[in-house]
Design an enzyme around this catalytic site. Sequence first.
Site, PDB file in Angstrom:
ATOM      1  N   LYS A  83      32.524  43.482  46.710  1.00 48.67           N
ATOM      2  CA  LYS A  83      33.850  43.313  47.499  1.00 48.67           C
ATOM      3  C   LYS A  83      34.845  44.167  46.381  1.00 48.67           C
ATOM      4  O   LYS A  83      34.912  44.007  45.354  1.00 48.67           O
ATOM      5  CB  LYS A  83      34.407  42.243  47.844  1.00 48.67           C
ATOM      6  CG  LYS A  83      35.682  42.107  48.670  1.00 48.67           C
ATOM      7  CD  LYS A  83      36.033  40.777  49.157  1.00 48.67           C
ATOM      8  CE  LYS A  83      37.237  40.954  50.078  1.00 48.67           C
ATOM      9  NZ  LYS A  83      37.795  39.310  50.526  1.00 48.67           N
ATOM     10  N   SER A 158      38.380  38.523  55.331  1.00 48.35           N
ATOM     11  CA  SER A 158      38.686  39.708  54.797  1.00 48.35           C
ATOM     12  C   SER A 158      37.515  40.536  54.095  1.00 48.35           C
ATOM     13  O   SER A 158      37.293  41.565  53.846  1.00 48.35           O
ATOM     14  CB  SER A 158      39.752  39.809  53.885  1.00 48.35           C
ATOM     15  OG  SER A 158      39.336  38.791  52.584  1.00 48.35           O
ATOM     16  N   SER A 182      37.651  33.892  53.949  1.00 53.18           N
ATOM     17  CA  SER A 182      36.935  35.273  54.113  1.00 53.18           C
ATOM     18  C   SER A 182      35.555  35.506  53.624  1.00 53.18           C
ATOM     19  O   SER A 182      35.112  36.694  53.640  1.00 53.18           O
ATOM     20  CB  SER A 182      38.005  36.083  53.249  1.00 53.18           C
ATOM     21  OG  SER A 182      39.054  36.514  53.921  1.00 53.18           O
TER      22      SER A 182
HETATM   23  N1  GLN Z   1      42.158  35.461  56.755  1.00 57.74           N
HETATM   24  C1  GLN Z   1      43.060  34.950  55.863  1.00 57.74           C
HETATM   25  C2  GLN Z   1      44.035  35.590  55.487  1.00 57.74           C
HETATM   26  O1  GLN Z   1      44.543  36.393  56.129  1.00 57.74           O
HETATM   27  C3  GLN Z   1      41.953  34.436  54.785  1.00 57.74           C
HETATM   28  C4  GLN Z   1      41.768  35.664  54.073  1.00 57.74           C
HETATM   29  C5  GLN Z   1      40.812  35.229  52.856  1.00 57.74           C
HETATM   30  O2  GLN Z   1      40.252  34.347  52.607  1.00 57.74           O
HETATM   31  N2  GLN Z   1      40.941  36.410  51.795  1.00 57.74           N
HETATM   32  O3  GLN Z   1      44.782  34.930  54.472  1.00 57.74           O
END
Ligand code: GLN
Length: 497
Positions: A83, A158, A182
């Site tokens: 990532k 994400s 995420s």
């Molecule tokens: N969807 C969550 C957010 O937008 C988690 C994101 C993540 O785990 N990086 O903060």
Amino acid sequence: MAVGSQIKEYTIESARNAIAERRTTAAALAGEFYARIKKEDAEIGAFLTLSEDRARAQAERIDKMVAEGKPLPPLAGVPVAIKDVMVTRGVRTTAGSKILENFVPPYDCTAVARLEAAGAVVLGKLNCDEFAMGSSTENSAYRPVRNPRDKTRVPGGSSGGSAAAVAAGMAVATLGSDTGGSIRQPASFCGVVGLKPTYGRVSRYGLIAFASSLDHIGPFARTVKDAALVLRTIAGRDPMDSTSAEVPVPDYVEELEKPMQGRDDTARKKVSSERLKIGVAKEYFGSGLDAEVRAAVEAAIQKLASLGCEIVPVSLPHTAYAIPAYYIVATAEASANLARYDGVRYGFRARSTRTLAEMYRTTRDGGFGIEVKRRIMLGTYALSAGYYDAYYLKAQKVRTLLTRDFDEAFKKVDVIAAPTAPTAAFKLGEKIDDPLAMYLADIYTVTANLAGIPGISVPCGETREGLPIGLQIFGRHFDEATVLRVAHTYEQGAAGH
Ligand code: GLN
């Protein structure tokens, strides 16, 4: 078999064996994966940068070891991808943001360095929501990622690129980051395995910070065993991250085959002969949970019972406050962490500005996307004098209560089973204009980040439309071994082994 058909079937073991037994070479295997990426990824959009020189150098190193008959490391020649929130020396790292568009880091993230030291071949960097903020990968400043299982749908986020790359057979395993879900939520949406370890289990050195007390690095893979192999490689104390824990790392792969009873609880120095207990909390099965997802997850829990586990109802009464608490803590920390992008130190700088303040302002205005700005504003507000006690401090108290909920439950059970996400993958564009609806996609995952406990998502079926559904399993702090073992037992049982 032609490129693209067999490649999707590779596991870490089968890829490594193919190289060790000289049925292919690390260089040829990397070449096959690049060919597939070049063919498939135009439509999917999982990769932001390919690191072909670095991959070639590593593959040559491995092939030399094979030629010389040297013992091969555990991930020898296995094609992986990372990532784009983990820094890679000499390889552009963007965090999915315009503000880091041309940033080439001078050092490697520890997790990446450990994968390479174990022989893995890093193919490239994976698309994600900007600074890992989002649940659909539509917040990438570059392009959205499409779900390989249905290209009209999001892969989750994400770490959407990390999940999609594994699902589409463009890497054998990948790394993602999980601040509020995420890793687990995109794993669920794309039908792959995703594991968020305990806070402190994997070093965050070289992970571009979003919310430091919630950020975790973890693996995506096609099987639970592969996830265990990657975790075993990247876990453990790192002097470069003071929050990485000095807790011994078990051999997660060996632990997978232990039976569903006879839990060996080294922390409490006793070996119980009871059946493994799986907690089920009604708070994770309330309104808002899609009926097909509910049915699949309930069936998976029944499957675990038939495989020898005992199902025990537990209560996690503060679950309803998790989303608001998460979005205060996460945005507060993000507003502090993102203050460093000022046009002076890294990446993008606005041109033709006259004063320093104007340069800061214009750089940040042009460099950050709308969701990142929204969060910086929310976080700055929550931390400001006069609101700090009402919001930030309150959220921290709720966080303690949520952690206690889990502590209480884990006195009674070994793991907790739940859905990973309330729905299967949604359509591209469906929630992009409704941030609150998007935030609710994390309702079942943020709790593990607030409490710091490990959680995995393992595929447990499909909707009528053929969209994957994920079963989530939480465990005690530093007990990834049991989480992986339950997930592996389920995976094998569901496959009829
Ligand atoms: N969807 C969550 C957010 O937008 C988690 C994101 C993540 O785990 N990086 O903060």
